[in-house]
Design a protein around this motif. Sequence first.
Motif, PDB file in Angstrom:
ATOM      1  N   TRP A 167      -7.452   3.285  -2.552  1.00  0.00           N
ATOM      2  CA  TRP A 167      -6.522   4.430  -2.690  1.00  0.00           C
ATOM      3  C   TRP A 167      -6.624   4.995  -4.207  1.00  0.00           C
ATOM      4  CZ3 TRP A 167      -3.453   8.238  -1.279  1.00  0.00           C
ATOM      5  CH2 TRP A 167      -2.489   8.396  -1.990  1.00  0.00           C
ATOM      6  N   ASN A 168      -6.984   4.065  -5.229  1.00  0.00           N
ATOM      7  CA  ASN A 168      -7.161   4.576  -6.455  1.00  0.00           C
ATOM      8  C   ASN A 168      -8.260   5.590  -6.425  1.00  0.00           C
ATOM      9  OD1 ASN A 168      -4.959   3.314  -7.606  1.00  0.00           O
ATOM     10  ND2 ASN A 168      -6.347   1.569  -8.188  1.00  0.00           N
TER      11      ASN A 168
ATOM     12  N   SER B   8      -7.036   8.730  -4.841  1.00  0.00           N
ATOM     13  CA  SER B   8      -6.082   9.458  -5.868  1.00  0.00           C
ATOM     14  C   SER B   8      -7.043   9.949  -7.002  1.00  0.00           C
ATOM     15  CB  SER B   8      -5.257   8.460  -6.317  1.00  0.00           C
ATOM     16  OG  SER B   8      -4.215   9.196  -7.331  1.00  0.00           O
TER      17      SER B   8
ATOM     18  N   GLU C  54       0.626  -1.189   0.114  1.00  0.00           N
ATOM     19  CA  GLU C  54      -0.067  -0.114  -0.165  1.00  0.00           C
ATOM     20  C   GLU C  54       0.882   1.246  -0.085  1.00  0.00           C
ATOM     21  OE1 GLU C  54      -3.496   2.197   2.577  1.00  0.00           O
ATOM     22  OE2 GLU C  54      -2.366   0.295   3.389  1.00  0.00           O
TER      23      GLU C  54
ATOM     24  N   LYS D 241     -11.217   5.531   6.017  1.00  0.00           N
ATOM     25  CA  LYS D 241     -10.684   5.837   4.653  1.00  0.00           C
ATOM     26  C   LYS D 241     -11.896   6.071   3.637  1.00  0.00           C
ATOM     27  CE  LYS D 241      -6.139   4.732   4.989  1.00  0.00           C
ATOM     28  NZ  LYS D 241      -4.756   3.756   4.715  1.00  0.00           N
TER      29      LYS D 241
ATOM     30  N   VAL E 169       1.050   4.060  -3.019  1.00  0.00           N
ATOM     31  CA  VAL E 169       0.812   5.556  -2.739  1.00  0.00           C
ATOM     32  C   VAL E 169       1.790   6.349  -3.159  1.00  0.00           C
ATOM     33  CG1 VAL E 169       0.753   7.264  -0.743  1.00  0.00           C
ATOM     34  CG2 VAL E 169      -0.513   5.137  -0.517  1.00  0.00           C
TER      35      VAL E 169
ATOM     36  N   HIS F  52      -6.307  14.690   3.384  1.00  0.00           N
ATOM     37  CA  HIS F  52      -4.878  13.897   3.262  1.00  0.00           C
ATOM     38  C   HIS F  52      -4.272  13.877   4.554  1.00  0.00           C
ATOM     39  CE1 HIS F  52      -4.166  12.940  -1.371  1.00  0.00           C
ATOM     40  NE2 HIS F  52      -5.021  13.576  -1.189  1.00  0.00           N
TER      41      HIS F  52
ATOM     42  N   ARG G  78      -7.056  -2.515  -0.506  1.00  0.00           N
ATOM     43  CA  ARG G  78      -5.925  -1.450  -0.507  1.00  0.00           C
ATOM     44  C   ARG G  78      -5.849  -0.676  -1.835  1.00  0.00           C
ATOM     45  NH1 ARG G  78      -1.458  -4.248   2.078  1.00  0.00           N
ATOM     46  NH2 ARG G  78      -3.073  -4.066   3.753  1.00  0.00           N
ATOM     47  N   GLU G  79      -5.754  -1.237  -2.858  1.00  0.00           N
ATOM     48  CA  GLU G  79      -5.496  -0.699  -4.111  1.00  0.00           C
ATOM     49  C   GLU G  79      -6.636   0.107  -4.655  1.00  0.00           C
ATOM     50  OE1 GLU G  79      -4.106  -1.551  -8.731  1.00  0.00           O
ATOM     51  OE2 GLU G  79      -4.248  -3.213  -7.228  1.00  0.00           O
TER      52      GLU G  79
ATOM     53  N   ASP H 156       1.566   6.227  -7.105  1.00  0.00           N
ATOM     54  CA  ASP H 156       0.608   7.335  -7.724  1.00  0.00           C
ATOM     55  C   ASP H 156       0.813   8.571  -7.313  1.00  0.00           C
ATOM     56  OD1 ASP H 156      -1.064   5.274  -8.732  1.00  0.00           O
ATOM     57  OD2 ASP H 156      -2.419   5.161  -6.807  1.00  0.00           O
TER      58      ASP H 156
ATOM     59  N   TRP I  97      -5.744  10.979   6.434  1.00  0.00           N
ATOM     60  CA  TRP I  97      -5.425   9.864   5.814  1.00  0.00           C
ATOM     61  C   TRP I  97      -3.948   9.434   6.291  1.00  0.00           C
ATOM     62  CZ3 TRP I  97      -8.287   7.107   1.752  1.00  0.00           C
ATOM     63  CH2 TRP I  97      -7.425   5.860   1.237  1.00  0.00           C
TER      64      TRP I  97
END
Length: 672
Positions: free
Chosen positions: A308-309, A312, A43, A262, A47, A289, A304-305, A50, A292
């Motif tokens: 975050w995506n 982002s 993760e 989150k 991050v 942010h 996780r992905e 990205d 986070w």
Amino acid sequence: MSEDKEQPLQENSIEEKTATETTENVGEKTVNSSEESTTLQTETSSVATDSAEEPNVMNEIDDSNAEDAEDTDTEKRHEIPMPDYHEMSMENLVGELQRLVKNEKIQAIRKHVDTIKDEFNQKFEHFLEEKKEEFIANGGNEIDFRYNSVDKQQFNEVYSEYRDKRNQYYKSLEKSHKENLAYRLDLIEQLKALVNVEEDINTTYNNFKDIQAKWRHAGPIPRADYNNVWKTYHHHIEIFYDFLNINRDLRDLDFKHNLEEKSKIVARAEELSKEPDLNRAFRELQVLHKIWKEDLGPVGKEHREEIWNRFSAATKTIHERRQDYFKNLDKIKEENLDRKNAIIAEITALSEHISSNHGTLQKQIKKLEELRESFFKVGQVPQKQNSKTWNSFKTAVRAFNQNKNAFYKNLKKEQQENLDKKRALLDIAVSLKDSEDFDATTSEMKRIQGQWKKIGHVPRKYSDQLWKDFKTACNHYFDRLNALKSDAFKEEEANFKLKDEFIDRLKSFELSGDKAKDLEAIKKFSEEWKTYGRVPFKKKNINQKFDKIIDTLYQKCGVSKQESELLKYGNKIQQLSDTDNQERAIQNERTFIRKKIDESKDEIRQLENNLQFFSNASESNPLVQDVIKRVNQHKESLAAWKAKLKKLNILKNNILKEEENVADTEEPEAED
């Protein structure tokens, strides 16, 4: 360091060994990394990956969060409106600075104060240059120029108050930062120690939660240390979660809690991507942010992905909208730059065509003020062009003022010369206002009045009084003259009545036939006529009537015109001999007669030259006869003038002989 900048806070007090110890602890840990720990690291790297795609926005968010973390009160700066200080006058800028220093947190107004200071200094510098040029144009030396500005004095006082408050605040804050930094570093050390303590896992977990709670309330630290300290702390959080692999239930509870929180953050970020107020959206995104990063740990690998995506993507959407906004803002600034350059070009053209007329130049000065106001109201230009544009504006305005001042400097010189000329005329008027020589003085008074009108403007502070004094002197003289003329007019009317009665008597006179007796009678008539004095100008033709009657009487006595002229001139000779200043009177008469002689000779010469054109014409030709007649008339006049000059010379010689006889008969004074 410049006094305009913030005082430096404490330097980075995180020792280099922190990073080293962190690496060593990672290598020394005895707990085997499970699949979950690998997931946590994944993760973090995702991050990072990205973030690399959008380095600008992530770095901007990190830097801003680091600044806010240093002092939470600085977040208030986002709530303080940022007016267009460029449009404000110096007086309004001072008022705005006073309001900020009095009502706002001192640490939240730095950008506002710096902007106000830059704008005020630019305007004051321009204002001071204008005053200096005006001082020099008025004859002052640049080295002697001094100017006390109330606005500048007030600004310095308020800015000094701001600086004192700011320095005092950061001095106390620095101590707190050092203590908070030491406390956070100690919490990291406690966190590191958890994985090496042999105790019940629940106790260890509770201690972990206690450390997290203490971390969240540990207080601000220097922004320079913020990111490094946070990364170190986050790194050891991950290590602890790896350590929790032996107790999946506790770890999964945290994963679930972190996912829920989150997910809320992502949902809010997605809402913010549609927020109309981009500044507000970006500020809140920074807070999301920060939460986070600082308050929440990792989530399960399977989420996780995705989580975050989503976060982002929402961040990128807000960032792209914000970038579009700034691009449009840049376009507006470019348009403002074009408008300002156009105004500068107008001012430059104005300075190159300074009018030489005061009234027109005043209109140009008004036009310049309008252009200056327009320049300040245009708005901001691209930052990289700001200094260049401002300098070009100052140069153009300075050129106009220099040319304007040069005109008025020359104008003042010309007005001073005019002042000297009018003062000289005033002196003449004052010296003549009581003169008794009215004939000569009247002519001179009219001359200086004509000269006065031809002389241009004089300095305003002298103009009214100078004209009043000149007018008073002239009026004083002409009032005396008019009073005299009024009396003289009455006398002239009386003379006319006497002469008119005399003409009637003269008309009834009859010659006796005795030439000598008749000539004597005519002479007495002429002498009596002279005793009556002047008549009104409009009735002067009565003199011509008298001359015509006398000439007729002379003709009846058999006296030629030339002889009659000489007989009448005898009366003139008698008058000259009776005057007080004989010498001057005779000299004036001689000059007059010589002029008449020269005029007669010139006429005769011209007419005789004209006769040459009729060399082939008969003497019976009317044109020839007319020219011959005119030649003979001028010859007769010439002979008469010469005869008069001869009589005048005889008079002068007789006077000289009398003077010599008087000198010879004077006895010398007796000697003691």
